[in-house]
Design a protein around this motif. Structure first.
Motif, PDB file in Angstrom:
ATOM      1  N   PHE A 169      51.197  60.809  92.956  1.00 50.51           N
ATOM      2  CA  PHE A 169      50.240  59.757  92.664  1.00 50.51           C
ATOM      3  C   PHE A 169      50.019  59.453  90.994  1.00 50.51           C
ATOM      4  O   PHE A 169      50.089  60.573  90.529  1.00 50.51           O
ATOM      5  CB  PHE A 169      49.134  59.387  93.268  1.00 50.51           C
ATOM      6  N   LEU A 170      50.154  58.124  90.540  1.00 48.04           N
ATOM      7  CA  LEU A 170      49.961  57.990  89.172  1.00 48.04           C
ATOM      8  C   LEU A 170      48.530  57.982  88.941  1.00 48.04           C
ATOM      9  O   LEU A 170      47.624  57.483  89.715  1.00 48.04           O
ATOM     10  CB  LEU A 170      50.483  56.527  88.907  1.00 48.04           C
ATOM     11  N   LYS A 171      47.925  58.428  87.652  1.00 47.93           N
ATOM     12  CA  LYS A 171      46.708  58.614  87.260  1.00 47.93           C
ATOM     13  C   LYS A 171      46.483  57.878  85.862  1.00 47.93           C
ATOM     14  O   LYS A 171      47.527  57.641  84.912  1.00 47.93           O
ATOM     15  CB  LYS A 171      46.367  59.969  87.092  1.00 47.93           C
ATOM     16  N   ASP A 172      45.214  57.376  85.504  1.00 46.36           N
ATOM     17  CA  ASP A 172      45.024  56.775  84.286  1.00 46.36           C
ATOM     18  C   ASP A 172      44.718  57.878  83.400  1.00 46.36           C
ATOM     19  O   ASP A 172      44.648  59.049  83.600  1.00 46.36           O
ATOM     20  CB  ASP A 172      44.086  55.698  84.511  1.00 46.36           C
ATOM     21  N   LYS A 173      44.074  57.389  82.309  1.00 47.70           N
ATOM     22  CA  LYS A 173      43.770  58.554  81.394  1.00 47.70           C
ATOM     23  C   LYS A 173      42.575  58.825  81.385  1.00 47.70           C
ATOM     24  O   LYS A 173      42.410  60.143  81.076  1.00 47.70           O
ATOM     25  CB  LYS A 173      43.328  57.521  79.896  1.00 47.70           C
ATOM     26  N   GLN A 174      41.734  58.845  82.585  1.00 51.59           N
ATOM     27  CA  GLN A 174      40.418  59.566  82.896  1.00 51.59           C
ATOM     28  C   GLN A 174      40.814  60.516  83.971  1.00 51.59           C
ATOM     29  O   GLN A 174      40.250  61.398  84.609  1.00 51.59           O
ATOM     30  CB  GLN A 174      39.204  58.789  83.304  1.00 51.59           C
ATOM     31  N   ILE A 178      45.191  55.192  90.544  1.00 49.92           N
ATOM     32  CA  ILE A 178      45.138  53.817  89.945  1.00 49.92           C
ATOM     33  C   ILE A 178      45.297  52.882  91.608  1.00 49.92           C
ATOM     34  O   ILE A 178      45.848  53.137  92.558  1.00 49.92           O
ATOM     35  CB  ILE A 178      46.611  53.497  89.566  1.00 49.92           C
ATOM     36  N   VAL A 179      44.267  52.065  91.666  1.00 42.39           N
ATOM     37  CA  VAL A 179      43.952  51.069  92.667  1.00 42.39           C
ATOM     38  C   VAL A 179      44.922  49.898  92.012  1.00 42.39           C
ATOM     39  O   VAL A 179      44.319  49.211  91.215  1.00 42.39           O
ATOM     40  CB  VAL A 179      42.510  50.837  92.878  1.00 42.39           C
ATOM     41  N   PRO A 180      45.664  49.405  92.844  1.00 42.10           N
ATOM     42  CA  PRO A 180      46.614  48.323  92.247  1.00 42.10           C
ATOM     43  C   PRO A 180      45.865  47.048  92.794  1.00 42.10           C
ATOM     44  O   PRO A 180      45.371  46.945  93.970  1.00 42.10           O
ATOM     45  CB  PRO A 180      47.869  48.319  92.898  1.00 42.10           C
ATOM     46  N   ALA A 181      45.616  46.006  91.752  1.00 46.59           N
ATOM     47  CA  ALA A 181      44.933  44.725  92.333  1.00 46.59           C
ATOM     48  C   ALA A 181      43.752  45.082  92.948  1.00 46.59           C
ATOM     49  O   ALA A 181      42.728  45.650  92.495  1.00 46.59           O
ATOM     50  CB  ALA A 181      45.957  43.723  92.985  1.00 46.59           C
ATOM     51  N   ASP A 182      43.694  44.534  94.130  1.00 44.69           N
ATOM     52  CA  ASP A 182      42.458  44.577  94.870  1.00 44.69           C
ATOM     53  C   ASP A 182      42.581  45.242  96.035  1.00 44.69           C
ATOM     54  O   ASP A 182      41.919  45.374  97.073  1.00 44.69           O
ATOM     55  CB  ASP A 182      41.690  42.940  95.349  1.00 44.69           C
ATOM     56  N   LYS A 190      53.459  57.795  91.639  1.00 46.95           N
ATOM     57  CA  LYS A 190      54.090  57.982  90.400  1.00 46.95           C
ATOM     58  C   LYS A 190      55.454  58.076  90.558  1.00 46.95           C
ATOM     59  O   LYS A 190      56.172  58.673  91.164  1.00 46.95           O
ATOM     60  CB  LYS A 190      53.524  59.380  89.781  1.00 46.95           C
ATOM     61  N   VAL A 191      56.131  56.902  89.912  1.00 43.15           N
ATOM     62  CA  VAL A 191      57.586  56.852  90.109  1.00 43.15           C
ATOM     63  C   VAL A 191      58.123  57.692  89.424  1.00 43.15           C
ATOM     64  O   VAL A 191      59.424  58.161  89.311  1.00 43.15           O
ATOM     65  CB  VAL A 191      57.915  55.551  89.980  1.00 43.15           C
ATOM     66  N   LYS A 263      50.421  45.589  86.626  1.00 38.50           N
ATOM     67  CA  LYS A 263      51.200  45.484  85.353  1.00 38.50           C
ATOM     68  C   LYS A 263      50.788  46.614  84.212  1.00 38.50           C
ATOM     69  O   LYS A 263      51.507  46.606  83.238  1.00 38.50           O
ATOM     70  CB  LYS A 263      50.959  43.964  84.788  1.00 38.50           C
ATOM     71  N   ASP A 264      49.596  46.787  84.338  1.00 44.11           N
ATOM     72  CA  ASP A 264      49.215  48.010  83.292  1.00 44.11           C
ATOM     73  C   ASP A 264      49.889  49.346  83.509  1.00 44.11           C
ATOM     74  O   ASP A 264      49.626  50.449  82.787  1.00 44.11           O
ATOM     75  CB  ASP A 264      47.662  48.056  83.159  1.00 44.11           C
ATOM     76  N   TYR A 265      50.296  49.526  84.807  1.00 47.64           N
ATOM     77  CA  TYR A 265      50.869  51.165  85.017  1.00 47.64           C
ATOM     78  C   TYR A 265      52.235  51.097  85.695  1.00 47.64           C
ATOM     79  O   TYR A 265      52.671  52.247  85.594  1.00 47.64           O
ATOM     80  CB  TYR A 265      49.571  51.447  86.230  1.00 47.64           C
ATOM     81  N   THR A 266      52.860  49.980  85.832  1.00 51.06           N
ATOM     82  CA  THR A 266      54.136  50.151  86.432  1.00 51.06           C
ATOM     83  C   THR A 266      55.130  49.048  85.635  1.00 51.06           C
ATOM     84  O   THR A 266      54.788  48.074  85.337  1.00 51.06           O
ATOM     85  CB  THR A 266      54.323  49.704  87.972  1.00 51.06           C
ATOM     86  N   THR A 267      56.573  49.309  85.876  1.00 49.93           N
ATOM     87  CA  THR A 267      57.437  48.381  85.335  1.00 49.93           C
ATOM     88  C   THR A 267      57.605  47.230  86.653  1.00 49.93           C
ATOM     89  O   THR A 267      56.919  47.461  87.659  1.00 49.93           O
ATOM     90  CB  THR A 267      58.841  49.185  85.223  1.00 49.93           C
ATOM     91  N   TYR A 268      58.310  46.377  86.329  1.00 50.73           N
ATOM     92  CA  TYR A 268      58.439  45.161  87.390  1.00 50.73           C
ATOM     93  C   TYR A 268      59.860  45.023  87.424  1.00 50.73           C
ATOM     94  O   TYR A 268      60.489  44.261  86.390  1.00 50.73           O
ATOM     95  CB  TYR A 268      57.569  44.196  87.021  1.00 50.73           C
ATOM     96  N   THR A 269      60.439  45.360  88.420  1.00 48.56           N
ATOM     97  CA  THR A 269      62.197  45.089  88.503  1.00 48.56           C
ATOM     98  C   THR A 269      62.403  43.688  89.103  1.00 48.56           C
ATOM     99  O   THR A 269      61.711  43.139  89.724  1.00 48.56           O
ATOM    100  CB  THR A 269      62.577  45.841  89.539  1.00 48.56           C
ATOM    101  N   SER A 270      63.339  43.143  88.263  1.00 42.86           N
ATOM    102  CA  SER A 270      63.527  41.487  88.632  1.00 42.86           C
ATOM    103  C   SER A 270      64.366  41.282  89.930  1.00 42.86           C
ATOM    104  O   SER A 270      64.824  42.481  90.426  1.00 42.86           O
ATOM    105  CB  SER A 270      64.502  40.839  87.432  1.00 42.86           C
ATOM    106  N   VAL A 271      64.256  40.384  90.453  1.00 42.45           N
ATOM    107  CA  VAL A 271      64.983  40.087  91.652  1.00 42.45           C
ATOM    108  C   VAL A 271      66.401  40.557  91.671  1.00 42.45           C
ATOM    109  O   VAL A 271      67.141  41.022  92.544  1.00 42.45           O
ATOM    110  CB  VAL A 271      64.842  38.688  92.140  1.00 42.45           C
ATOM    111  N   GLU A 272      67.118  40.099  90.627  1.00 43.89           N
ATOM    112  CA  GLU A 272      68.498  40.298  90.313  1.00 43.89           C
ATOM    113  C   GLU A 272      68.830  41.761  90.368  1.00 43.89           C
ATOM    114  O   GLU A 272      69.847  42.408  90.660  1.00 43.89           O
ATOM    115  CB  GLU A 272      69.011  39.564  89.262  1.00 43.89           C
ATOM    116  N   ASP A 273      67.891  42.512  89.991  1.00 46.20           N
ATOM    117  CA  ASP A 273      68.166  44.041  89.616  1.00 46.20           C
ATOM    118  C   ASP A 273      67.832  44.734  90.886  1.00 46.20           C
ATOM    119  O   ASP A 273      68.565  45.593  91.543  1.00 46.20           O
ATOM    120  CB  ASP A 273      67.169  44.549  88.564  1.00 46.20           C
TER     121      ASP A 273
END
Length: 516
Positions: A169-174, A178-182, A190-191, A263-273
């Motif tokens: 799992f991904l972790k923040d600076k503390q 990470i809880v994504p959105a709501d 953690k990718v 958006k603050d923690y992961t890349t976002y892959t386009s549909v075409e990719d």
């Protein structure tokens, strides 16, 4: 739900699916079916599909005599799906779910607590077989009825899993996960490692998920929030699966218009990719159709965007009709029966794969008597029946979606019969956008060399409109046969003149006219 004639259902599933009902053992053909826009997808939640709510309070309480949904009692209801004319079942997540920081009393279906363990809630406790064996039986029986099976793959892990396997799992600076959105009940995986390399441990665990799905005998995977994982991740995973089954289909929950929920923690892959990585299709931007598509130009742009992407991949990639999924409000609540009818006919006539959520056919509003009340018993640390009002409940153990609106059922039957009858046009024919003289009205044709299905829709939710649909070679004497309409059109040289109610959609057969 009133029974649709089973012979009609089998006939539709045969005609719109494979060329013939396959002999057993099963040979997967889902990629070919899907990329040819011939899939008719019916989505179910095993936790509710075969459940029996004996006291009528909408929630399944086994301790009070209700029957919970399991793979075995879902197997007994497969004929209900066959009777809809569907040829593909999409199962909402079936993996074990988390219990901590949960939403609802049964745990969110998307709070995945294991990559390769099935949800024990879906086990028939009266049967000695394992839940895996029962799930495999369900899929085998689906195949015998010529139904392909897609399984949902969650994008995040439960809070429980983040405590058990923090290295995934991904972790923040503390140092917190990470809880994504709501999505308060899940945590981001953690990718990438700190050195920028792909997290092999995470990828290997997703391969375990894929191995489980293959061992069950399923035909495809729907990847939840696919864009928050990169091209390299999907390329390796999809290639890994296709070594075992080249016809295994991958569907990405992704759209060209969506933004990154983390958006603050992961890349976002386009549909075409995602498509380059091996996905066969994606959702398209139909999720907020009512609010985003209010003018004809919006409609044409929406369809054109997906068609241009498909052309880049030589027509080997496509979309689903994601107008009404488990993430969206019931169409009846969104826009009423006329809006529901528009979605139905867009499903039937657009160049994409039809998609129906359990309960759509009968106009379920997904409102529950127990909504947000305190629960008598709970499987999780939440003692409230948390729900998203107007959406299919994925947090508790609800009754099966249903309804008794026979008028909608009759409309659905009519539309699906037409899809079969005109399959040479609306499956194999070209899509041609048509000009109209009113900005709120879209029109298009599905056509071969001479005949066409013409579809006209009013996107105005409040007002009647009058418009002309421009068909240059149409003559006043041309053959125009109504399929769906309230008032008949006026056929003139070069145009159809129509009057449309709010959200009305009209469908016509037009003969011996070339439409380019």
């Amino acid at each position: 739900m009133r029974k649709i004639n089973i012979i009609t259902g089998l006939f539709l599933a045969l005609a719109l699916g494979a060329n013939s009902v396959q002999a057993y053992p099963w040979i997967n053909d889902l990629r070919t079916l899907f990329t040819g826009n011939k899939a008719i997808i019916y989505t179910i939640n095993i936790r509710s599909f075969g459940a029996v709510d004996k006291n009528g309070n909408d929630i399944i309480e086994p301790w009070l005599g209700d029957t919970p949904g399991t793979f075995l009692n879902a197997k007994e209801r497969l004929d209900d799906i066959v009777q809809t004319g569907a040829n593909t079942i999409y199962l909402l997540p079936i993996t074990k779910v988390g219990k901590l920081k949960a939403l609802g009393t049964s745990g969110s279906l998307y709070a995945m607590d294991s990559f390769n363990e099935l949800n024990p809630q879906l086990d028939d406790k009266t049967d000695p077989k394992s839940v895996f064996a029962e799930a495999k039986m369900f899929i085998q029986e689906a195949h015998k009825k010529n139904l392909r099976v897609i399984i949902d793959m969650p994008s995040c892990g439960s809070y429980d899993l983040s405590l058990e396997k923090p290295e995934l799992f991904l972790k923040d600076k503390q140092g917190k996960t990470i809880v994504p959105a709501d999505w308060t009940d899940v945590r981001l995986f953690k990718v990438y490692n700190n050195d920028g390399t792909l997290n092999k441990d995470l990828l290997d665990n997703y391969k375990k998920f894929a191995d489980m799905v293959l061992a069950l005998g399923a035909d495809g995977i729907r990847a939840d929030v696919a864009a928050i994982k990169p091209y390299e991740f999907w390329k390796e995973l999809i290639d890994y699966v296709r070594k075992s089954d080249p016809q295994f289909m991958f569907l990405a929950e992704a759209s060209t218009a969506w933004s990154n929920p983390a958006k603050d923690y992961t890349t976002y892959t386009s549909v075409e990719d995602l498509l380059r990585a091996g996905f066969d299709g994606y959702y398209g931007d139909f999720a907020n159709f009512k609010n985003n598509i209010t003018k004809a130009k919006d409609f044409y742009k929406l369809i054109d965007t997906d068609r241009k992407i498909a052309e880049k991949f030589e027509g080997k990639k496509t979309t689903i009709a994601s107008f009404a999924t488990h993430d969206q409000l019931s169409p009846i609540l969104t826009g009423g029966e006329d809006y529901w009818n528009m979605i139905l006919w867009l499903n039937v006539t657009l160049p994409l794969n039809s998609y129906f959520l359990d309960g759509f056919i009968t106009g379920d509003t997904y409102t529950y008597k127990y909504e947000n009340q305190k629960a008598g018993k709970t499987f999780t640390d939440d003692d409230q029946y948390f729900v998203h009002r107007g959406k299919m409940d994925i947090f508790n153990a609800p009754k099966r979606p249903g309804g008794t609106n026979n008028k909608l059922i009759d409309k659905y039957i009519t539309a699906m019969k037409f899809k079969y009858w005109a399959k040479n046009l609306i499956i194999d024919g070209k899509y041609v956008p048509l000009k109209t003289t009113h900005p709120d009205v879209f029109a298009y044709a599905r056509t071969n060399e001479s005949d066409a299905v013409v579809v006209i829709g009013n996107l105005n939710a409040k007002n009647d409109v009058e418009t002309n649909v421009i068909i240059p070679k149409l003559k006043a004497s041309s053959f125009v046969s109504p399929v769906v309409m309230i008032e008949p059109p006026a056929t003139k040289n070069g145009k159809l003149s129509v009057n449309l109610k709010p959200y009305e959609i009209q469908v016509f057969m037009v003969g011996k006219v070339q439409i380019k």
